[in-house]
Design a protein around this motif. Structure first.
Motif, mmCIF file in Angstrom:
data_model
loop_
_atom_site.group_PDB
_atom_site.id
_atom_site.type_symbol
_atom_site.label_atom_id
_atom_site.label_comp_id
_atom_site.label_asym_id
_atom_site.label_seq_id
_atom_site.Cartn_x
_atom_site.Cartn_y
_atom_site.Cartn_z
ATOM 1 N N TYR A 122 0.823 -1.216 0.000
ATOM 2 C CA TYR A 122 0.000 0.000 0.000
ATOM 3 C C TYR A 122 0.853 1.261 0.000
ATOM 4 O O TYR A 122 0.438 2.311 -0.489
ATOM 5 N N GLN A 123 2.064 1.156 0.512
ATOM 6 C CA GLN A 123 2.899 2.343 0.639
ATOM 7 C C GLN A 123 3.569 2.754 -0.671
ATOM 8 O O GLN A 123 4.015 3.894 -0.792
ATOM 9 N N ILE A 124 3.671 1.838 -1.629
ATOM 10 C CA ILE A 124 4.378 2.186 -2.875
ATOM 11 C C ILE A 124 3.611 1.916 -4.167
ATOM 12 O O ILE A 124 3.870 2.570 -5.173
ATOM 13 N N PHE B 40 0.831 -10.001 4.577
ATOM 14 C CA PHE B 40 -0.096 -8.974 5.056
ATOM 15 C C PHE B 40 0.666 -7.820 5.672
ATOM 16 O O PHE B 40 1.340 -7.977 6.688
ATOM 17 N N HIS B 41 0.562 -6.669 5.030
ATOM 18 C CA HIS B 41 1.167 -5.460 5.580
ATOM 19 C C HIS B 41 0.056 -4.403 5.675
ATOM 20 O O HIS B 41 0.126 -3.354 5.036
ATOM 21 N N TRP B 42 -1.012 -4.748 6.411
ATOM 22 C CA TRP B 42 -2.045 -3.828 6.911
ATOM 23 C C TRP B 42 -3.200 -3.494 5.980
ATOM 24 O O TRP B 42 -4.171 -2.885 6.413
ATOM 25 N N LEU C 267 2.416 -12.021 8.889
ATOM 26 C CA LEU C 267 1.834 -10.723 9.223
ATOM 27 C C LEU C 267 2.924 -9.749 9.622
ATOM 28 O O LEU C 267 3.889 -10.126 10.286
ATOM 29 N N ASN C 268 2.744 -8.498 9.275
ATOM 30 C CA ASN C 268 3.674 -7.449 9.696
ATOM 31 C C ASN C 268 3.120 -6.698 10.909
ATOM 32 O O ASN C 268 2.045 -6.105 10.844
ATOM 33 N N GLU C 269 3.854 -6.717 12.009
ATOM 34 C CA GLU C 269 3.566 -5.874 13.183
ATOM 35 C C GLU C 269 2.119 -5.956 13.645
ATOM 36 O O GLU C 269 1.330 -5.009 13.469
ATOM 37 N N ILE C 270 1.775 -7.064 14.282
ATOM 38 C CA ILE C 270 0.400 -7.256 14.771
ATOM 39 C C ILE C 270 -0.043 -6.068 15.635
ATOM 40 O O ILE C 270 -1.176 -5.598 15.532
ATOM 41 N N PHE D 151 4.343 6.237 1.147
ATOM 42 C CA PHE D 151 3.173 6.660 1.932
ATOM 43 C C PHE D 151 3.345 6.158 3.362
ATOM 44 O O PHE D 151 3.210 4.967 3.619
ATOM 45 N N GLU D 152 3.672 7.087 4.273
ATOM 46 C CA GLU D 152 3.961 6.695 5.654
ATOM 47 C C GLU D 152 2.676 6.762 6.502
ATOM 48 O O GLU D 152 2.556 7.553 7.423
ATOM 49 N N TRP D 153 1.683 5.925 6.133
ATOM 50 C CA TRP D 153 0.460 5.747 6.919
ATOM 51 C C TRP D 153 -0.171 7.085 7.292
ATOM 52 O O TRP D 153 -0.335 7.932 6.421
ATOM 53 N N PHE D 154 -0.460 7.329 8.552
ATOM 54 C CA PHE D 154 -1.214 8.556 8.857
ATOM 55 C C PHE D 154 -0.368 9.822 8.746
ATOM 56 O O PHE D 154 -0.884 10.927 8.863
#
Ligand code: FCB
Length: 458
Positions: free
Chosen positions: A20-22, A121-123, A166-169, A417-420
């Motif tokens: 999602y970030q790239i 899965f990365h969110w 999963l990445n970072e539960i 894209f650094e999330w929020f």
């Protein structure tokens, strides 16, 4: 004589990104929205109203990006697959065009002798499952995730041998759901009790366990399966036996360690955490811990910062030492520079979690910096180089002392894209001009390129 800070032969140097970030291309070729599309399109949720709709346009530019990876010289690349490209409604029909994209991407990497390390899965969970049952609030998501994973492994397992579930539960559960506060991560749901929040991370652990089983049942060849976690590393204030014991005792109770990395690696929620939680603890079905506690081939450790702990003569015998005003950090509120957290994070797996058998790799390490482009067009991110060099020295120390640290993936290959925080925060060693999509290697790129080429820290 070997040059200082040389790594052992075979040490895996890499860089990491997430879908999602790239990728961008959020509505293309059958992809349906993820919770992050919905969240970022909701005013007020992401800084400046930024979304991942275009991001780095990697979906179209991946051949150019892979040429740049090859130029960097890394032989390992961590990427993630977007669930809503593969199973757009979260369950049910698969989308052939989504699988084709990742086949092309992986084949291009392999053609450049770069090994893909794939996070499943990365969110970016499918919005359809949020609408159906509230995503991680429902136990149903664990099986839906495992079914999606089987589809990916079926399609790519002939060419991918390194999987991460999963990445970072912690981030997509404890930061995605909150009590009395609007949580900063998608889906951004306010819930009634902390017990509900702990239930979401419990469901994520189940999803991890079922996914491990699905990978083993589906892979056509031997493969490596890892969990990626950002457990909080406790660093002793002084390396004396009493402070080291304090850091080890504190490890189970800081952050969410006792309820995420402990059950995943030991098969039990840590008793000290359960005692702390009381009736806020998740409901655990009889077979859950056996499902969660799957054999793993490696653990991915995402490390950016850490906490310092010292021994005290008051119960419980340890305390977290607060960071003083002005403590050095990089361009995030939480990015205090604690290079020893890498070494201690690796050592805690061997000693505190008592898993000396389990290889660890750094699945993410890096920093946001306030990069500027000089008139000559350079990005001289000396702060990032300084940060990375110190953390790599900590990695070198872990290996020198015999801990099984096998690789290092720098976060991140590209600004993204650094999330929020949207595009406001730049973690890349490659600068992106979002108006033109032009990629410019920063000074840290050239520095890392030299480290990779010489297998040592420069
Ligand atoms: C981690 C995330 C990654 C990136 C870095 C800065 O928590 O896994 O996607 O945002 O932080």
């Amino acid at each position: 004589m070997t040059a200082a800070f040389t790594f052992p032969p075979g040490f895996q140097w890499g860089v990491a990104t997430a879908a999602y970030q790239i990728e961008g291309a959020a509505a293309l070729d059958g992809r349906r929205p993820s919770v992050w599309d919905t969240f970022s399109a909701t005013p007020g949720r992401v800084l400046n109203g930024d979304t991942g709709a275009i991001a780095c346009d990697h979906y179209h530019r991946y051949p150019e990006d892979i040429r740049l990876l090859a130029h960097l010289g890394v032989k390992h690349y961590r990427l993630s697959v977007a669930w809503p490209r593969i199973v757009p409604e979260g369950r049910g029909a698969t989308n052939a065009a989504g699988l084709d994209f990742y086949r092309r991407l992986v084949d291009e990497l392999l053609a450049h002798q770069i090994t893909p390390h794939v996070t499943l899965f990365h969110w970016d969970s499918p919005q359809a499952l949020e609408d159906r049952y509230g995503s991680w609030r429902s136990r149903e998501i664990a099986q839906d995730f495992a079914d999606y994973v089987a589809v990916v492994v079926q399609a790519l397992g002939d060419r991918v041998t390194h999987w991460m579930t999963l990445n970072e539960i912690f981030c997509f559960t404890h930061l995605g759901y909150g009590v009395n506060t609007t949580p900063p991560h998608a889906p951004g749901t306010v819930v009634d009790t902390e017990q509900t929040v702990w239930q979401t991370s419990h469901h994520a652990l189940l999803a991890h366990g079922l996914a491990c089983q699905a990978i083993r049942a589906t892979t056509p060849q031997p493969c490596q399966i890892a969990l990626v976690d950002n457990y909080l590393a406790t660093v002793p204030l002084l390396e004396t036996p009493e402070h080291i014991a304090a850091a080890q005792a504190a490890f189970a109770t800081v952050g969410t360690n006792g309820g995420i990395i402990f059950p995943a690696l030991t098969g039990e929620y840590h008793p000290a955490l359960l005692a702390q939680l009381g009736d806020r603890a998740p409901h655990i079905h009889p077979d859950d811990l056996a499902i969660i506690h799957q054999p793993l081939d490696a653990l991915g450790f995402n490390v950016y910062s850490g906490v310092v702990v010292r021994a005290t003569d008051q119960p419980p015998g340890y305390e977290v030492v607060p960071f003083p005003l002005g403590y050095p950090r990089l361009h995030m509120p939480w990015l205090q520079i604690v290079p020893d957290s890498l070494y201690w994070g690796v050592r805690h797996v061997s000693e505190t979690l008592q898993r000396p058998d389990l290889p660890v790799f750094i699945s993410e390490n890096g920093c946001a910096a306030q990069d500027t482009v000089t008139p000559a067009g350079e990005i001289l991110d000396l702060d990032r180089i300084h940060y990375l060099r110190q953390y790599l020295q900590s990695a070198h120390r872990a290996i020198a002392e015999g801990y099984p640290l096998t690789g290092y993936f720098l976060w991140s290959f590209l600004d993204n894209f650094e999330w929020f925080w949207g595009y406001d925060r730049r973690f890349g060693i490659t600068h992106i001009d979002y108006a033109t999509q032009r990629r410019t290697p920063k000074a840290s790129f050239h520095w890392y390129q030299a480290c990779v080429a010489q297998n040592r820290i420069l």
